[in-house]
Structure formats: structure tokens, C-alpha cells
Design a protein around this motif. Structure first.
Motif, PDB file in Angstrom:
ATOM      1  N   THR A 431       0.807  -1.214   0.000  1.00 46.16           N
ATOM      2  CA  THR A 431       0.000   0.000   0.000  1.00 46.16           C
ATOM      3  C   THR A 431       0.847   1.274   0.000  1.00 46.16           C
ATOM      4  O   THR A 431       0.324   2.336  -0.337  1.00 46.16           O
ATOM      5  CB  THR A 431      -0.954   0.024   1.209  1.00 46.16           C
ATOM      6  OG1 THR A 431      -0.203  -0.195   2.398  1.00 46.16           O
ATOM      7  CG2 THR A 431      -2.031  -1.022   1.083  1.00 46.16           C
ATOM      8  N   THR A 432       2.113   1.183   0.394  1.00 46.56           N
ATOM      9  CA  THR A 432       2.936   2.390   0.291  1.00 46.56           C
ATOM     10  C   THR A 432       3.060   2.784  -1.184  1.00 46.56           C
ATOM     11  O   THR A 432       2.906   3.956  -1.542  1.00 46.56           O
ATOM     12  CB  THR A 432       4.333   2.163   0.901  1.00 46.56           C
ATOM     13  OG1 THR A 432       4.939   1.015   0.313  1.00 46.56           O
ATOM     14  CG2 THR A 432       4.235   1.949   2.397  1.00 46.56           C
ATOM     15  N   ALA A 433       3.321   1.802  -2.026  1.00 45.11           N
ATOM     16  CA  ALA A 433       3.395   2.072  -3.461  1.00 45.11           C
ATOM     17  C   ALA A 433       2.040   2.523  -3.999  1.00 45.11           C
ATOM     18  O   ALA A 433       1.949   3.494  -4.767  1.00 45.11           O
ATOM     19  CB  ALA A 433       3.877   0.830  -4.199  1.00 45.11           C
ATOM     20  N   LEU A 434       0.982   1.843  -3.596  1.00 40.42           N
ATOM     21  CA  LEU A 434      -0.354   2.192  -4.080  1.00 40.42           C
ATOM     22  C   LEU A 434      -0.728   3.619  -3.685  1.00 40.42           C
ATOM     23  O   LEU A 434      -1.285   4.368  -4.499  1.00 40.42           O
ATOM     24  CB  LEU A 434      -1.381   1.206  -3.537  1.00 40.42           C
ATOM     25  CG  LEU A 434      -2.834   1.451  -3.964  1.00 40.42           C
ATOM     26  CD1 LEU A 434      -2.981   1.365  -5.482  1.00 40.42           C
ATOM     27  CD2 LEU A 434      -3.770   0.457  -3.274  1.00 40.42           C
ATOM     28  N   GLY A 435      -0.419   4.008  -2.449  1.00 38.10           N
ATOM     29  CA  GLY A 435      -0.753   5.360  -1.992  1.00 38.10           C
ATOM     30  C   GLY A 435      -0.085   6.439  -2.823  1.00 38.10           C
ATOM     31  O   GLY A 435      -0.703   7.447  -3.179  1.00 38.10           O
ATOM     32  N   ALA A 436       1.189   6.231  -3.151  1.00 33.79           N
ATOM     33  CA  ALA A 436       1.905   7.200  -3.986  1.00 33.79           C
ATOM     34  C   ALA A 436       1.285   7.278  -5.374  1.00 33.79           C
ATOM     35  O   ALA A 436       1.123   8.364  -5.946  1.00 33.79           O
ATOM     36  CB  ALA A 436       3.380   6.817  -4.079  1.00 33.79           C
ATOM     37  N   ALA A 437       0.931   6.112  -5.932  1.00 31.07           N
ATOM     38  CA  ALA A 437       0.313   6.091  -7.254  1.00 31.07           C
ATOM     39  C   ALA A 437      -1.052   6.779  -7.242  1.00 31.07           C
ATOM     40  O   ALA A 437      -1.376   7.569  -8.140  1.00 31.07           O
ATOM     41  CB  ALA A 437       0.172   4.653  -7.740  1.00 31.07           C
ATOM     42  N   LEU A 438      -1.848   6.507  -6.205  1.00 26.18           N
ATOM     43  CA  LEU A 438      -3.190   7.085  -6.145  1.00 26.18           C
ATOM     44  C   LEU A 438      -3.142   8.598  -5.994  1.00 26.18           C
ATOM     45  O   LEU A 438      -3.909   9.318  -6.655  1.00 26.18           O
ATOM     46  CB  LEU A 438      -3.986   6.467  -4.996  1.00 26.18           C
ATOM     47  CG  LEU A 438      -4.331   4.979  -5.125  1.00 26.18           C
ATOM     48  CD1 LEU A 438      -5.193   4.539  -3.958  1.00 26.18           C
ATOM     49  CD2 LEU A 438      -5.009   4.689  -6.451  1.00 26.18           C
ATOM     50  N   LEU A 439      -2.261   9.100  -5.131  1.00 26.72           N
ATOM     51  CA  LEU A 439      -2.181  10.551  -4.977  1.00 26.72           C
ATOM     52  C   LEU A 439      -1.719  11.207  -6.278  1.00 26.72           C
ATOM     53  O   LEU A 439      -2.214  12.274  -6.655  1.00 26.72           O
ATOM     54  CB  LEU A 439      -1.251  10.929  -3.829  1.00 26.72           C
ATOM     55  CG  LEU A 439      -1.117  12.439  -3.590  1.00 26.72           C
ATOM     56  CD1 LEU A 439      -2.471  13.090  -3.329  1.00 26.72           C
ATOM     57  CD2 LEU A 439      -0.162  12.726  -2.439  1.00 26.72           C
ATOM     58  N   SER A 440      -0.780  10.561  -6.979  1.00 31.48           N
ATOM     59  CA  SER A 440      -0.353  11.128  -8.259  1.00 31.48           C
ATOM     60  C   SER A 440      -1.507  11.118  -9.251  1.00 31.48           C
ATOM     61  O   SER A 440      -1.648  12.035 -10.067  1.00 31.48           O
ATOM     62  CB  SER A 440       0.857  10.369  -8.816  1.00 31.48           C
ATOM     63  OG  SER A 440       0.491   9.127  -9.381  1.00 31.48           O
TER      64      SER A 440
END
Length: 491
Positions: A431-440
Motif C-alpha cells: 500500500t505504500t506504493a499504491l498510496g503514492a500512485a493514487l495521490l499522483s
């Protein structure tokens, strides 16, 4: 748009990961590569910044190659990173002055103790929301500048800043408030570098990055690197990114990450809560013109304990073995492991604590070592959670989890039993990766807002408590006794 691909660049403590998501949050391709850890002295931990950079390039190149996409179809990239690790480099040569000093490093423990004795901590806590501990970047940077006195060509930053600078071909020297809030140098209320703290730690303002909103267009990846100018439109600290991906946008929602360390966070909204129980106040993110805060408990050694069993002791070959080994025993049979391999973090904050394995008998086998190490992740989470409930006034109803170790079913069941609440594990545990992708994605309009971005997340499994509260309380009592024995070992 037909192809709305989002690239997550996840800069971890033991390795880097790149994941390419489509708009529906399906993983198109992913890659991971470990990089070396350096331990020049007991308690010291370093990384080679160039190896971090090389690993970053390798995993991004791999996902582009495996997905067979045109890099120009990647609409946005987000960066998330291990936070307190600090590096100084020469902006003219692009070369690091020294190795990056890692968040786990305890080399400045003595100076932190001296500063505390001199009464510096209350003011620092009031300004930053942090404890005066070697975990954070401030004293690490102070140590570096004593060894390598400041020159006008020297600039510095946490790992997000270093990789952003490299990806943009040296054009962008910036960070965002969540990362900056972990340095001991940022004023928590104003999200700007604090001139009094800079003076106290001896850090020139000129060498620090610009603090920009977390959802900024920070710059474009140099097209010479991957063949297209991919926009970088989000940066979040790793735990803040996890909090975002788990949809923890309201006070009283708790998430725990089982990564190299263990990190329990709850969103406190527009106002920081200053802990009375050994926790940290931190910026969650600054998005859409608004700063939100979080309360955090940081455990230094979580998944790193499993890595130690593998690399240090050699009693397992792969982390995947640990679930079967844990299930081989009905309980720990009196064996407890306090993983204070880098001191103790929240809520104890004892840099002089050292790892301790107790309760051994002639019948102790490697299964006991593994079970004790895994249970320690859960006990540490419980300690932090109780402190967080006291500070926030919000009793936990359920715990959402992520990070590599949460794939272990036996571990998650023990956590549910110990806390006496349901544990929710999502389908995507990175989810750390997912969170960065979602905010972008929110930043560039792939999603209308953050609520739409997290609406499609799915729960893979819910772990319900199965053992009695009385039985689990007995285990907790013995754990607390073990922790007290581990404290102050090097005083």
C-alpha cells in the motif's frame, strides 16, 4: 484516456520497488531489487546513495520492459520513501559526500542523551512533534556536517529528495511536508524550516530542499533516462502513503504497516495531537491546499527481525518459511524475543536497549526463534496501540494492515487474538506504493478526488479473534517483563 497508467516508485530500507498500476488499480507490472546494508560499527547503519539510485533505475526499467508499454503512456509517477534517512551530495558533481545515514542508525544516541540532559527536548517536541532521538534526521545531519563542513555546493535531503534530484537530471531539489516533518528541522504548525532549529543543529538553510505540497507537479523524469518525460506528481513518506491508500481520512481510523519497521498511524485531521505517551505528531500530507496530521508509533525492528533470522543467524532460507514454523507450535512455550536490534522506538524511546532472547531450554528449536520473532511484531503493535488510544481518545474498532509480513496468516491471526479486534488485510498489501500512485492520479485528474481513488480498494481477508482475552493477557505480561530487561543495556 485509454492508457492511464500510474507509476509508483517505492524507495524502501532494504530494497526498491516499482509498480505500474492502471486506473482500476490492477498491477500491470512490478519489480523489486534489494540493495546492500552497511554496518561499519555496532549500532551504525548506512546505505550507498549511488546503489539506491542504481536500484531505482533498474526496477523502473524492468516494469517498463515487462509491461511493454510506451513510457509516454505513463501519465504520472508518485514517489514514496523511507523517511528519516539523510544524505548530503555535491550538486556540481552529483556525487554523495558520504554514505546515507539510515533511520535505524544509532550513532548519535550519546549526543541526543546530552541534549536531553541539557533540557532541549521539550522545546524541540513543541516545534516538531518529535522526540529527541537518533532515529530522526537532525542529529544525523549534524554529525555529517561536523565530519564534512558545509560548502556552497553541498545540498542534502531525505531519500525522496535525492532520487527526485537524480530523476530530474539535477533540476529539482525539493521535498514535501510529511518527509520534512521527520527531520527535527521543520516547524510542524507552519510546515516550513524552523530557523531556530537550524541554528541549534548547525544546518545552513541553503542546503535544504524546498518544501512543496505533497500533490505538486515536482518535475518530469529526464527523458534521457527512460525515453519519456514522465511527470512526478506526488511524494509521500512511506507510512503516510500507506495511510492514504488505506483510506484513513478520518480520525479514529488505524492502520499498521509490517515492513522493515512497524508503523501504526491514525489520522488526527487538521490539528496535530501532541502525545503524552511516547508517540509522534507528524504531517500526514498537504494536499488540495490543506495540511492534515497523524499520530504515529514507530517500531524500529519488525520485518527486519525476520531478515536477521535469515541473513544473520541463517536459521531460515526464505521469509515464506516462517508461517509453517510458527504454526508448528501451539504457543511460544515461554520463549520471548525483544527485537531491540537498533534500540527501542515508540512508546519506550530507549536507544540503549538491546535485543534479548529469553526463556530458552534444551528443548528450544528454531521454531521457537521464529515464533518469538513473529510474536514480537504483534506485542510491539499492541504497546503502541494502547498508547495511541490514550492520546487520541479513540478506541480501536478494527485494524487495517499492510506490508510484506502481513501476508503471513499465522502472524495476522495472532495479532487479532492479541488485540481482540478484527484485522483487515487488503488485496494489495504494497500500500505504500499504491498510496503514492493514487495521490499522483488525483493530482493529474485520473481520479476526481481521493475518495474516488480509494473507493475500489478490496479486502482480501478478515482475521477475527479466536483466543480468550485472559489467555492473551498472560502472554502480554511476560512480554512486558522481557522488554524491561532489555532496556538500558548499554548505559
Amino acid at each position: 484516456m485509454k492508457n492511464q497508467l500510474l507509476l509508483a516508485i517505492d524507495l524502501g530500507t532494504t530494497g526498491n520497488r516499482a509498480i505500474l498500476f492502471d486506473k482500476d488499480q490492477n498491477i500491470v507490472a512490478k519489480a523489486y531489487q534489494e540493495f546492500p546494508q552497511y554496518f561499519p560499527k555496532p549500532g551504525w547503519v548506512e546505505h550507498d546513495p549511488e546503489e539506491i539510485w542504481e536500484s531505482t533505475c533498474a526496477v523502473i526499467a524492468q516494469v517498463i520492459a515487462e509491461s511493454k508499454v510506451d513510457p509516454s503512456s505513463i501519465i504520472s509517477a508518485g514517489i514514496t520513501n523511507q523517511r528519516e534517512t539523510i544524505v548530503i551530495w555535491d550538486k556540481t558533481t552529483g556525487k554523495p559526500v558520504y554514505n546515507a545515514i539510515v533511520w535505524q542508525c544509532r550513532r548519535t544516541a550519546d549526543r541526543c542523551a546530552k541534549m536531553k540532559a541539557e533540557g532541549a527536548e521539550p522545546s524541540i517536541r513543541q516545534r516538531t512533534g518529535l522526540s529527541l532521538d537518533p532515529y530522526f534526521s537532525g542529529t544525523k545531519l549534524q554529525w555529517l556536517l561536523e565530519k564534512f563542513p558545509y560548502k556552497p555546493e553541498y545540498i542534502c535531503g531525505t531519500i525522496d529528495t535525492w532520487i527526485l534530484w537524480k530523476l530530474t537530471g539535477g533540476k529539482v531539489h525539493a521535498t514535501e511536508p510529511g518527509n520534512a516533518s521527520r527531520t527535527l528541522l521543520m516547524n510542524l504548525a507552519r510546515s516550513e524550516w524552523d530557523k531556530d532549529l537550524l541554528k541549534f543543529f548547525g544546518v545552513p538553510r541553503e542546503m535544504l530542499p524546498l518544501i512543496r505540497p505533497s500533490d505538486s507537479h515536482f518535475g518530469d523524469i529526464d527523458p534521457k533516462i527512460f525515453g519519456a518525460p514522465i511527470p512526478i506528481c506526488a511524494i509521500l513518506g512511506d507510512q503516510q502513503a500507506s495511510l492514504f491508500a488505506q483510506g484513513c481520512f478520518a480520525p479514529g481510523m488505524y492502520k499498521n504497516t509490517y515492513g522493515t519497521g512497524g508503523f501504526l498511524l491514525t489520522n488526527t485531521g487538521k490539528n496535530p495531537i501532541f502525545s503524552k505517551n511516547g508517540l509522534l505528531s507528524t504531517v500526514a500530507w498537504h494536499t488540495n491546499g490543506q495540511t492534515e496530521y497523524a499520530l504515529e508509533g514507530s517500531v524500529f525492528i519488525a520485518g527486519a527481525a525476520i531478515q536477521w533470522l535469515r541473513d544473520g543467524l541463517g536459521i531460515i532460507k526464505h521469509a515464506a518459511e516462517t508461517e509453517e514454523l510458527m504454526n508448528a507450535l501451539a504457543d511460544n512455550e515461554g520463549v520471548y524475543f525483544v527485537p531491540a536490534l537498533a534500540g527501542l522506538g515508540a512508546p519506550h524511546w530507549d536507544p540503549n536497549a538491546r535485543g534479548m532472547l529469553i526463556g530458552l531450554t534444551r528443548g528450544t528449536k528454531r521454531e521457537h526463534f521464529v515464533r518469538a520473532a513473529l510474536e514480537a511484531l504483534c506485542y510491539q503493535t499492541q504497546d503502541v496501540l494502547h498508547a495511541m488510544e490514550h492520546d487520541s481518545g479513540k478506541t480501536i474498532k478494527r485494524l487495517t494492515v499492510d506490508g510484506g509480513a502481513c501476508a503471513n496468516n499465522a502472524l495476522m491471526q495472532f495479532q487479532a487474538d492479541l488485540l481482540g479486534v478484527s484485522v483487515y488485510r487488503p488485496e494489495i498489501i504494497e500500500t505504500t506504493a499504491l498510496g503514492a500512485a493514487l495521490l499522483s492520479g488525483v493530482s493529474v485528474g485520473v481520479y476526481k478526488n481521493r475518495d474516488e481513488a480509494v473507493r475500489m480498494r478490496k479486502v482480501e481477508r478478515i482475521f477475527e479473534p479466536q483466543r480468550s482475552a485472559g489467555e492473551m493477557a498472560q502472554f502480554s505480561v511476560r512480554w512486558k517483563e522481557a522488554v524491561e530487561r532489555a532496556k538500558g543495556w548499554e548505559k
